[in-house]
Every structure is written in C-alpha cells, then in structure tokens.
Design a protein around this motif. Sequence first.
Motif, short mmCIF file in Angstrom:
data_model
loop_
_atom_site.label_atom_id
_atom_site.label_comp_id
_atom_site.label_asym_id
_atom_site.label_seq_id
_atom_site.Cartn_x
_atom_site.Cartn_y
_atom_site.Cartn_z
N SER A 15 39.91 36.10 51.14
CA SER A 15 39.12 34.92 50.79
C SER A 15 38.57 34.98 49.37
N LEU A 16 38.66 36.13 48.70
CA LEU A 16 38.19 36.21 47.33
C LEU A 16 39.12 35.41 46.41
N PRO A 17 38.60 34.83 45.34
CA PRO A 17 39.47 34.16 44.38
C PRO A 17 40.53 35.11 43.84
N ALA A 18 41.69 34.58 43.53
CA ALA A 18 42.82 35.41 43.11
C ALA A 18 42.48 36.22 41.86
N ASP A 19 41.76 35.63 40.90
CA ASP A 19 41.45 36.37 39.68
C ASP A 19 40.45 37.50 39.95
N VAL A 20 39.59 37.33 40.95
CA VAL A 20 38.67 38.40 41.31
C VAL A 20 39.44 39.56 41.95
N ARG A 21 40.35 39.23 42.85
CA ARG A 21 41.18 40.28 43.45
C ARG A 21 41.99 41.01 42.39
N ALA A 22 42.51 40.26 41.44
CA ALA A 22 43.29 40.89 40.37
C ALA A 22 42.42 41.81 39.53
N GLY A 23 41.20 41.39 39.25
CA GLY A 23 40.30 42.23 38.48
C GLY A 23 39.96 43.52 39.20
N ILE A 24 39.75 43.43 40.49
CA ILE A 24 39.46 44.62 41.29
C ILE A 24 40.68 45.55 41.31
N ALA A 58 39.80 53.35 48.66
CA ALA A 58 38.50 53.12 48.03
C ALA A 58 37.68 52.19 48.90
N PHE A 59 36.41 52.10 48.56
CA PHE A 59 35.54 51.10 49.18
C PHE A 59 35.18 50.07 48.12
N VAL A 60 35.31 48.80 48.47
CA VAL A 60 35.05 47.71 47.53
C VAL A 60 34.03 46.76 48.13
N LYS A 61 33.06 46.36 47.31
CA LYS A 61 32.13 45.31 47.69
C LYS A 61 32.13 44.27 46.59
N ALA A 62 32.07 43.00 46.97
CA ALA A 62 32.14 41.92 45.99
C ALA A 62 31.39 40.71 46.52
N VAL A 63 30.76 39.99 45.61
CA VAL A 63 30.05 38.77 45.99
C VAL A 63 30.02 37.83 44.80
#
Length: 313
Positions: A15-24, A58-63
């Motif tokens: 559900s994260l925006p594609a550019d956010v996933r790419a950045g991660i 890894a563990f990822v958190k994003a908001v």
Amino acid sequence: MPPVTASGVRAGWESLPADVRAGIEDLLGAPVVAAENQSGGFSPGLAARVRCAGGRRAFVKAVGTPLNPESPGLYRREIDVAAALPPEVPAPRFRGSYDDGDWVALVFDEVDGRMPHEPWRPGELRRVVDALAGLSASLTPCPVPSPRLARDEMRDLMLSYRTLAADPPADLDPWERRHLDRLASLAESALDVVDGDTLVHFDVRADNVLLSGSRVWFVDWPWAFRGAAWIDSVLLLKNAAFHGHDPEPYLADHPLLAGVDPAHVTAVLAGFAGYFAEAGRRPPPPGLPTVRAFQLAQHATTLAWVRRRTGWD
C-alpha cells in the motif's frame, strides 16, 4: 486481561506509494521480495519484516502525512535518537532512513524475536524489569547530542489534572473528582524530580519489547529524552498493572527504584492518570481508532494504583 490492546490500523508494504518503496529498496540495496506485516503499537504506518532479493532481512517502518499528519514528525524524532544509540544498547541497529517531506521510513536490522505475551506472564515481566537496569546503564550519560529534556517533554502530561480541574468532566471518577486539586498538585510536583542524565525511552510497554533467546530488546524510540534513570521502570510497572499484575513487589528490590523517594514515583503515576483521563476523552486521531479506549483503560488501572499509594479516603 486488559479490555483494549495497543493497535492502530497499519499500512501494508504494497500500500506504500511506489516511489517510497523504491526509496526504501535503495536503502536496502536490493528489491523487497517478501514483507511480513507486524501488528501492535499505535501507528497507522507500515511495520514489516522484509526479505530482499539476495537474502538480506531487515525491519522497516514507514508512515506518511496521508495516514496521519503528526506521525512523520515522530519518525524524524526517532531517526535522531536511533542514529545516536551506542552499539551496546539493546535496540535494533539503525541502518538508514528515507524522507521525501511527506513520507518517512526507517530501516533497522531485524531481530529474531517476539513480543512478550499479553497479558504479561510473570517470568517475562521479571526479565524485562531486570533488563531495564542494563538499558539504563548503557544510556548513562545520555548519548544523544542536544537531547530533549524530561521536564520540558513531561510538562503538559504532568499538568493534565490542572486542565481537568478547570472544567471537570461529568463522568470523572468520584474519588478522582473529590481529590482533583490534590492530584493536580501531586502530578505537577513530578516536574521537580524527573531530570537526570539518562536517555529515557518513555514508552516501555509490552508491544515495544522483543524477547530473543536470553536477550531483551527495546524498540520504538520517538519519545526518548534525557531524564531520571528510574522513569522507564515506573512506566513498565504501570503497564504491568494494566495487565493485572501487582506492581508493588517489583519496587522495593529494583536497583533503579529502591532508592527513589516513593512520593516521586506516585507523583509521576498521578501525572499519567491525569493524562489518560484527559486525553482519553478527546476524539481519536486519524488512523488510530482505538487509542482513546486504550488510554481510558489505562486510566482506570493507573488511577487505582495512585489511590492505593496515596491512601487518601
């Protein structure tokens, strides 16, 4: 068993925006091929164990602001803290962050562990109570440059009974209403005793702890500040009381609490009782539909402990 558990409506990886996933994925150095979403905690953001192409975990958190306008700021606070934690601190190693102005993400080493059982089991509670002594030692002196200070960070919380006293809710607990001015003064007095030179986590509860073999890990550090070494132990025992445990036996023999004036402990607890009473009556924030019920449930158990400790009729 507590009537309400800590939970938000969490975002999933897809559900994260594609550019956010790419950045991660840039931070991780490889595409994410699997993500196991984690429950618990009060955040509408992503919390996931991820596996990358090539096998890295890894563990990822994003908001992001679309989920809750306040949460990205908390994540930025956590970045400052996580980046400053010494390697000996029992917290997952911070590996990097992403921030595009709207979305913020943090990447940590994955800890192969689990949260304690809820309600607390006595053996697990004792492990975490004891582990706080080591945590405090590893965070004294405070390792964060230019940290936030306990008196400043706790001020509004400890003055919550002053707010309630100005316009007492009709459904306020009768004992609480009868002693409202005394409770306000007691809670306010905590501001004179909470300073110190330890980095205080300030949100120690079951869902911010991981158990891994014989080790205890502490996660989620956005509220951390420099203060008295004993504060986190009081917060953990407040959470134990919420889960139905008698917290008093843990006070007398705990190395961080045995030498603390009992009145100081009671003052901090009174501040939290007032905060839960006041905050629990507010409308829920975006993405956190159960937080107010959780606060009111904590109010009931914290107030009962304060009443017991004060001995007021």
